[in-house]
Design an enzyme around this catalytic site. Sequence first.
Site, PDB file in Angstrom:
ATOM      1  N   GLU A 116       0.846  -1.194   0.000  1.00 34.76           N
ATOM      2  CA  GLU A 116       0.000   0.000   0.000  1.00 34.76           C
ATOM      3  C   GLU A 116       0.879   1.240   0.000  1.00 34.76           C
ATOM      4  O   GLU A 116       2.107   1.143   0.131  1.00 34.76           O
ATOM      5  CB  GLU A 116      -0.936  -0.011   1.215  1.00 34.76           C
ATOM      6  CG  GLU A 116      -1.930  -1.175   1.168  1.00 34.76           C
ATOM      7  CD  GLU A 116      -2.875  -1.206   2.356  1.00 34.76           C
ATOM      8  OE1 GLU A 116      -3.445  -0.166   2.682  1.00 34.76           O
ATOM      9  OE2 GLU A 116      -3.029  -2.271   2.951  1.00 34.76           O
ATOM     10  N   HIS A 350     -11.254   9.232   7.413  1.00 35.10           N
ATOM     11  CA  HIS A 350     -10.987   7.804   7.559  1.00 35.10           C
ATOM     12  C   HIS A 350     -10.386   7.447   8.916  1.00 35.10           C
ATOM     13  O   HIS A 350     -10.751   6.431   9.511  1.00 35.10           O
ATOM     14  CB  HIS A 350     -10.013   7.399   6.445  1.00 35.10           C
ATOM     15  CG  HIS A 350      -9.661   5.944   6.419  1.00 35.10           C
ATOM     16  ND1 HIS A 350     -10.595   4.961   6.191  1.00 35.10           N
ATOM     17  CD2 HIS A 350      -8.469   5.299   6.575  1.00 35.10           C
ATOM     18  CE1 HIS A 350      -9.995   3.768   6.209  1.00 35.10           C
ATOM     19  NE2 HIS A 350      -8.713   3.944   6.456  1.00 35.10           N
ATOM     20  N   ARG A 385      -0.760   8.617   9.288  1.00 30.83           N
ATOM     21  CA  ARG A 385      -0.553   7.173   9.512  1.00 30.83           C
ATOM     22  C   ARG A 385      -0.184   6.447   8.222  1.00 30.83           C
ATOM     23  O   ARG A 385      -0.804   6.647   7.176  1.00 30.83           O
ATOM     24  CB  ARG A 385      -1.843   6.556  10.065  1.00 30.83           C
ATOM     25  CG  ARG A 385      -1.767   5.056  10.207  1.00 30.83           C
ATOM     26  CD  ARG A 385      -3.040   4.524  10.822  1.00 30.83           C
ATOM     27  NE  ARG A 385      -4.177   4.720   9.972  1.00 30.83           N
ATOM     28  CZ  ARG A 385      -4.689   3.787   9.181  1.00 30.83           C
ATOM     29  NH1 ARG A 385      -4.166   2.582   9.130  1.00 30.83           N
ATOM     30  NH2 ARG A 385      -5.748   4.051   8.452  1.00 30.83           N
TER      31      ARG A 385
HETATM   32  P1  FAD Z   1     -12.957  -0.145  16.660  1.00 31.60           P
HETATM   33  O1  FAD Z   1     -12.665  -1.342  15.880  1.00 31.60           O
HETATM   34  O2  FAD Z   1     -13.682   0.949  15.988  1.00 31.60           O
HETATM   35  O3  FAD Z   1     -13.799  -0.597  17.935  1.00 31.60           O
HETATM   36  C1  FAD Z   1     -14.349   0.382  18.799  1.00 31.60           C
HETATM   37  C2  FAD Z   1     -15.385  -0.296  19.658  1.00 31.60           C
HETATM   38  O4  FAD Z   1     -15.786   0.579  20.699  1.00 31.60           O
HETATM   39  C3  FAD Z   1     -16.657  -0.669  18.917  1.00 31.60           C
HETATM   40  O5  FAD Z   1     -17.057  -1.925  19.365  1.00 31.60           O
HETATM   41  C4  FAD Z   1     -17.654   0.405  19.374  1.00 31.60           C
HETATM   42  O6  FAD Z   1     -18.987  -0.004  19.325  1.00 31.60           O
HETATM   43  C5  FAD Z   1     -17.206   0.584  20.800  1.00 31.60           C
HETATM   44  N1  FAD Z   1     -17.590   1.846  21.421  1.00 31.60           N
HETATM   45  C6  FAD Z   1     -17.381   3.113  20.959  1.00 31.60           C
HETATM   46  N2  FAD Z   1     -17.862   4.005  21.830  1.00 31.60           N
HETATM   47  C7  FAD Z   1     -18.375   3.293  22.864  1.00 31.60           C
HETATM   48  C8  FAD Z   1     -19.028   3.658  24.072  1.00 31.60           C
HETATM   49  N3  FAD Z   1     -19.279   4.924  24.411  1.00 31.60           N
HETATM   50  N4  FAD Z   1     -19.455   2.669  24.902  1.00 31.60           N
HETATM   51  C9  FAD Z   1     -19.245   1.362  24.579  1.00 31.60           C
HETATM   52  N5  FAD Z   1     -18.641   0.966  23.439  1.00 31.60           N
HETATM   53  C10 FAD Z   1     -18.210   1.929  22.614  1.00 31.60           C
HETATM   54  N6  FAD Z   1      -6.396  -0.254   9.477  1.00 31.60           N
HETATM   55  C11 FAD Z   1      -5.415  -1.118   9.121  1.00 31.60           C
HETATM   56  O7  FAD Z   1      -4.410  -1.240   9.814  1.00 31.60           O
HETATM   57  N7  FAD Z   1      -5.556  -1.868   7.990  1.00 31.60           N
HETATM   58  C12 FAD Z   1      -6.650  -1.779   7.184  1.00 31.60           C
HETATM   59  O8  FAD Z   1      -6.745  -2.492   6.194  1.00 31.60           O
HETATM   60  C13 FAD Z   1      -7.672  -0.865   7.534  1.00 31.60           C
HETATM   61  N8  FAD Z   1      -8.758  -0.707   6.737  1.00 31.60           N
HETATM   62  C14 FAD Z   1      -9.777   0.091   7.161  1.00 31.60           C
HETATM   63  C15 FAD Z   1     -10.933   0.171   6.393  1.00 31.60           C
HETATM   64  C16 FAD Z   1     -12.011   0.913   6.834  1.00 31.60           C
HETATM   65  C17 FAD Z   1     -13.258   1.002   6.020  1.00 31.60           C
HETATM   66  C18 FAD Z   1     -11.915   1.620   8.057  1.00 31.60           C
HETATM   67  C19 FAD Z   1     -13.068   2.433   8.568  1.00 31.60           C
HETATM   68  C20 FAD Z   1     -10.746   1.575   8.805  1.00 31.60           C
HETATM   69  C21 FAD Z   1      -9.674   0.814   8.364  1.00 31.60           C
HETATM   70  N9  FAD Z   1      -8.506   0.728   9.108  1.00 31.60           N
HETATM   71  C22 FAD Z   1      -7.514  -0.125   8.731  1.00 31.60           C
HETATM   72  C23 FAD Z   1      -8.403   1.376  10.406  1.00 31.60           C
HETATM   73  C24 FAD Z   1      -8.670   0.324  11.505  1.00 31.60           C
HETATM   74  O9  FAD Z   1      -9.700  -0.526  11.081  1.00 31.60           O
HETATM   75  C25 FAD Z   1      -9.077   0.946  12.806  1.00 31.60           C
HETATM   76  O10 FAD Z   1      -8.227   1.995  13.151  1.00 31.60           O
HETATM   77  C26 FAD Z   1      -9.021  -0.101  13.915  1.00 31.60           C
HETATM   78  O11 FAD Z   1      -9.794  -1.214  13.552  1.00 31.60           O
HETATM   79  C27 FAD Z   1      -9.535   0.493  15.203  1.00 31.60           C
HETATM   80  O12 FAD Z   1      -9.691  -0.537  16.132  1.00 31.60           O
HETATM   81  P2  FAD Z   1     -10.218  -0.184  17.576  1.00 31.60           P
HETATM   82  O13 FAD Z   1     -10.354  -1.467  18.300  1.00 31.60           O
HETATM   83  O14 FAD Z   1      -9.399   0.894  18.147  1.00 31.60           O
HETATM   84  O15 FAD Z   1     -11.668   0.467  17.316  1.00 31.60           O
HETATM   85  C1  SIN Z   2      -7.192   0.293   2.968  1.00 37.71           C
HETATM   86  O1  SIN Z   2      -7.379  -0.914   2.793  1.00 37.71           O
HETATM   87  O2  SIN Z   2      -6.971   1.114   2.088  1.00 37.71           O
HETATM   88  C2  SIN Z   2      -7.238   0.801   4.354  1.00 37.71           C
HETATM   89  C3  SIN Z   2      -5.946   0.550   4.984  1.00 37.71           C
HETATM   90  C4  SIN Z   2      -5.768   1.410   6.173  1.00 37.71           C
HETATM   91  O3  SIN Z   2      -6.573   2.299   6.467  1.00 37.71           O
HETATM   92  O4  SIN Z   2      -4.758   1.188   6.849  1.00 37.71           O
END
Ligand code: FAD
Ligand code: SIN
Length: 519
Positions: A116, A350, A385
């Site tokens: 990427e 994003h 990032r």
């Molecule tokens: P999340 O996975 O968002 O989990 C947060 C959790 O907290 C959820 O369960 C939510 O319901 C809960 N929550 C929130 N507020 C509250 C509250 N007040 N009370 C109780 N629960 C709450 N990153 C990569 O490294 N590689 C990728 O390929 C990639 N692709 C992506 C594609 C998309 C479409 C998106 C949107 C993001 C992508 N990212 C990628 C970024 C990555 O997915 C996220 O940064 C990462 O998954 C965040 O994980 P997390 O556990 O911090 O939060």
């Molecule tokens: C993507 O697959 O382009 C998302 C990857 C990322 O947000 O790290």
Amino acid sequence: MLKTDYLIIGSGIAGLSLAVKLSERYPERDICIVTKGDRDESNTKYAQGGMAVVTDVLTDSFEKHIQDTFSAGAKEGDINVIRNIVEQAPDRLKELVEWGVNFDRSRKGELSLGREGGHSEHRIVHHKDITGLEIERSLLYYVENQKNIRVFQNAHAIDLITEHHLGKKVRRGDEIMCFGCYVFLSEEHRIEAIISSATVLATGGLGQVYQTTTNPIIATGDGIGMAYRAKAEVEGLELIQFHPTALYHTELKPSFLISEAVRGAGASVINAEGERFLLNYDKRGELAPRDIVSRAIDQEMKRTGVDHVYLDVTHMIDKFIEEFPNIYSKCQELFIDPTLQWIPIAPAAHYAMGGVKINLKGRTSLKNLYANGECASSGLHGSNRLASNSLLEAIAISHNIFLDLENVNSIDTSYMNIPDWYVQNSCEVRERALIEFIRSEIQQTMSRYVGIVRSNELLNRASTRLSVLYAEVLDLYKTSNMSSAIIELRNMIATSYLIVEQSRKRKHNSGAYFNSDLV
Ligand code: FAD
Ligand code: SIN
């Protein structure tokens, strides 16, 4: 009141991976996960491209991954943090595999590696174009089979419990202790105080403060709002990453992502005039870091007076269909035929580089409060990032928190009188429409004035509008019955306010941050 050893707020990769580690190490201790919607709803579930890990030491090295991360972040990342996270990546990958995550492999069994923007090598491990779904599925399966983990769904964290709730006056900068959290159980319509020796914010992103975002509906900056109100340090919120290639579709909310891995596999970005233009902006073209590609697309759209550009995969269609089946099928569902036509795309909010400030151990500035994942700011990303570094960051910081928790003693809550939630002036249910209306005003303000390219005037306008909305939200919050919608609105306005005010304070452009008055 409910007591637990470890309270984890959020069920994405950051929360679940920590819960798994703690439950294995401490089978006699109790772990509570609260999550505001369905247990699998998270940004994690939608991750496409994969996770960056150095696995092929013949062509790749930790040093290269470290340099790519540092350089994508405009040399503003913390090199010690970067090194720690990059070097533990192979071990964390091994654990994910042990927990049941299937990463794509060649016939010989070697990991298949994608590439990427900003990466000098192929190093992204993935599961087709639905890596996040596979990770979420495996971790949840594991969690559900652990006796000492309780998962509360539809359990919306409202506020962290600190000395303030015990009647002590606390100021920003004082040593403040976190005792747990007040949680709104939306199905039972009641509020529970959950007391814990350690509380972990793993609440994910904030993309929903923008009109156009790849983030699902839950990404409302709740952890940042809660931490800010509890007087924890929050930083870097001006640094919002806009993904260059979200599918452009006026009715699709949130925006559907076209993974950067598609460009990594050879797709080209084309403007309204049919020209492949990215090489005019950066010699790495389609594979320049995201901030550069998004700004170039933004500029090109403004120059040609349109609201989208295109992604061309027609020259690599077999590869596209084979490697990106989910994206292909989404295009078909929307009557876009990538075999014949270019896919319309536009940048969308994003990822938040900033968040609740943590050290390498995941500790925030509040005692017994940790943060991890997208809601946290560890110093890994600098001001932009590197693609596919956030799944890695979450799982690596989980490991660090896990190690640190060995030193945290149970807090003695027997002397404490944690008050139940005091519902102030609860009156008739206000119209949900009013909450929706303010939510959409916040999103409009943020998208119009606090987007990819900012200026002092735009930020001042945003600040004026948000201060009116802030007062309205607080008033509404005080007088409404408790609901998930009002909790989110309160966090969205706080987060938006912080994005704008931290933007106004920033005096230089770098990475994802661009203010035309600072050039
Ligand atoms: P999340 O996975 O968002 O989990 C947060 C959790 O907290 C959820 O369960 C939510 O319901 C809960 N929550 C929130 N507020 C509250 C509250 N007040 N009370 C109780 N629960 C709450 N990153 C990569 O490294 N590689 C990728 O390929 C990639 N692709 C992506 C594609 C998309 C479409 C998106 C949107 C993001 C992508 N990212 C990628 C970024 C990555 O997915 C996220 O940064 C990462 O998954 C965040 O994980 P997390 O556990 O911090 O939060
Ligand atoms: C993507 O697959 O382009 C998302 C990857 C990322 O947000 O790290």
